[in-house]
Design a protein around this motif. Sequence first.
Motif, PDB file in Angstrom:
ATOM      1  N   ALA A  50       0.770  -1.231   0.092  1.00 44.99           N
ATOM      2  CA  ALA A  50       0.030   0.192   0.051  1.00 44.99           C
ATOM      3  C   ALA A  50       0.959   1.135  -0.075  1.00 44.99           C
ATOM      4  N   HIS A  51       1.769   1.140   0.879  1.00 44.04           N
ATOM      5  CA  HIS A  51       2.809   2.470   0.839  1.00 44.04           C
ATOM      6  C   HIS A  51       3.563   2.489  -0.649  1.00 44.04           C
ATOM      7  N   ALA A  52       3.837   1.448  -1.091  1.00 41.82           N
ATOM      8  CA  ALA A  52       4.668   1.523  -2.475  1.00 41.82           C
ATOM      9  C   ALA A  52       3.783   2.202  -3.582  1.00 41.82           C
ATOM     10  N   LYS A  53       2.304   1.805  -3.290  1.00 43.88           N
ATOM     11  CA  LYS A  53       1.582   2.705  -4.413  1.00 43.88           C
ATOM     12  C   LYS A  53       1.628   4.112  -4.274  1.00 43.88           C
ATOM     13  N   VAL A  54       2.362   4.796  -3.301  1.00 44.35           N
ATOM     14  CA  VAL A  54       2.175   6.282  -3.154  1.00 44.35           C
ATOM     15  C   VAL A  54       3.597   6.687  -3.014  1.00 44.35           C
ATOM     16  N   LEU A  55       4.303   6.158  -2.118  1.00 43.66           N
ATOM     17  CA  LEU A  55       5.782   6.587  -1.834  1.00 43.66           C
ATOM     18  C   LEU A  55       6.839   7.050  -3.050  1.00 43.66           C
ATOM     19  N   PRO A  56       6.843   6.182  -4.094  1.00 44.90           N
ATOM     20  CA  PRO A  56       7.731   6.435  -5.102  1.00 44.90           C
ATOM     21  C   PRO A  56       7.285   7.628  -5.824  1.00 44.90           C
ATOM     22  N   ILE A  57       5.868   7.551  -6.320  1.00 44.74           N
ATOM     23  CA  ILE A  57       5.591   8.537  -7.079  1.00 44.74           C
ATOM     24  C   ILE A  57       5.442  10.099  -6.434  1.00 44.74           C
ATOM     25  N   GLN A  65      10.799  19.220  -7.815  1.00 43.58           N
ATOM     26  CA  GLN A  65      10.371  20.582  -7.153  1.00 43.58           C
ATOM     27  C   GLN A  65      11.633  21.495  -6.492  1.00 43.58           C
ATOM     28  N   HIS A  66      11.497  22.796  -6.824  1.00 45.28           N
ATOM     29  CA  HIS A  66      12.539  23.561  -6.181  1.00 45.28           C
ATOM     30  C   HIS A  66      12.035  24.054  -4.869  1.00 45.28           C
ATOM     31  N   ASP A  67      12.941  24.776  -4.087  1.00 42.37           N
ATOM     32  CA  ASP A  67      12.786  25.497  -3.046  1.00 42.37           C
ATOM     33  C   ASP A  67      12.263  24.549  -1.587  1.00 42.37           C
ATOM     34  N   LEU A  68      12.611  23.248  -1.729  1.00 37.00           N
ATOM     35  CA  LEU A  68      12.744  22.580  -0.650  1.00 37.00           C
ATOM     36  C   LEU A  68      13.717  22.338   0.129  1.00 37.00           C
ATOM     37  N   PRO A  69      13.585  21.873   1.402  1.00 34.84           N
ATOM     38  CA  PRO A  69      14.941  21.794   2.067  1.00 34.84           C
ATOM     39  C   PRO A  69      15.396  20.440   1.800  1.00 34.84           C
ATOM     40  N   ALA A  70      16.605  20.225   2.416  1.00 33.21           N
ATOM     41  CA  ALA A  70      17.089  18.804   2.063  1.00 33.21           C
ATOM     42  C   ALA A  70      16.228  17.570   2.648  1.00 33.21           C
ATOM     43  N   TRP A  71      16.190  16.604   1.837  1.00 32.24           N
ATOM     44  CA  TRP A  71      15.404  15.315   2.285  1.00 32.24           C
ATOM     45  C   TRP A  71      15.877  14.348   1.511  1.00 32.24           C
ATOM     46  N   SER A  72      15.824  13.082   2.238  1.00 35.57           N
ATOM     47  CA  SER A  72      16.142  11.923   1.530  1.00 35.57           C
ATOM     48  C   SER A  72      14.991  10.978   1.388  1.00 35.57           C
ATOM     49  N   GLY A  73      14.948  10.371   0.438  1.00 37.72           N
ATOM     50  CA  GLY A  73      13.776   9.306  -0.265  1.00 37.72           C
ATOM     51  C   GLY A  73      14.107   8.012   0.764  1.00 37.72           C
ATOM     52  N   ARG A  74      12.877   7.350   0.783  1.00 35.90           N
ATOM     53  CA  ARG A  74      13.040   5.989   1.438  1.00 35.90           C
ATOM     54  C   ARG A  74      12.461   5.169   0.329  1.00 35.90           C
TER      55      ARG A  74
END
Length: 183
Positions: A50-57, A65-74
Amino acid sequence: MSETVNDIRAEHDPLTALRQVSRTVHERVDQAYSRFNLSDPTSYGAFLQAHAKVLPIVEQWLATQHDLPAWSGRTDLLQRDLQTLGHSLPPALDWHPPTGAGGALGALYVLEGSRLGGKMLSAQVGEGLPREYLSAAHEKGGWPAFLQMLRERLSTGDATYRAAVMDGVTATFDLFRKAAVTD
């Protein structure tokens, strides 16, 4: 009519207001995911799918996107946990990302907040089951720093910006909820 402490706090702190407004949609997500038993391999696999239907997209969109703080994907952690359980990434749900400056920040707020919930949920994962995705916590001080940045941007942004942030929060929570209720 008397104001409560929370009403007064929300009036002066836009982050508190954001949390209050998003509480209902967040509760719907929690309710939708409450059906999963994380100690059971089959149910836990369905939870991760269920999470995998959302998180990657959402992460793919945030990366553009621009103007976001640093973040790391999972996504890579989620994919490894799924592979360990014998699953591949399912197709993503259809999603129309929020528009307007601030929408991406709202979506990121949901993903970064889910790290906290994931850390708590990882304790419920059955013995021997993979838990890299749920165990991926913020770096020390990362969550408070993110909230401070969010508070500052909400405070300096106009009503249109704050509405766009809320749209990002709502759209992302709603996508997670849909993923939990569709098989």
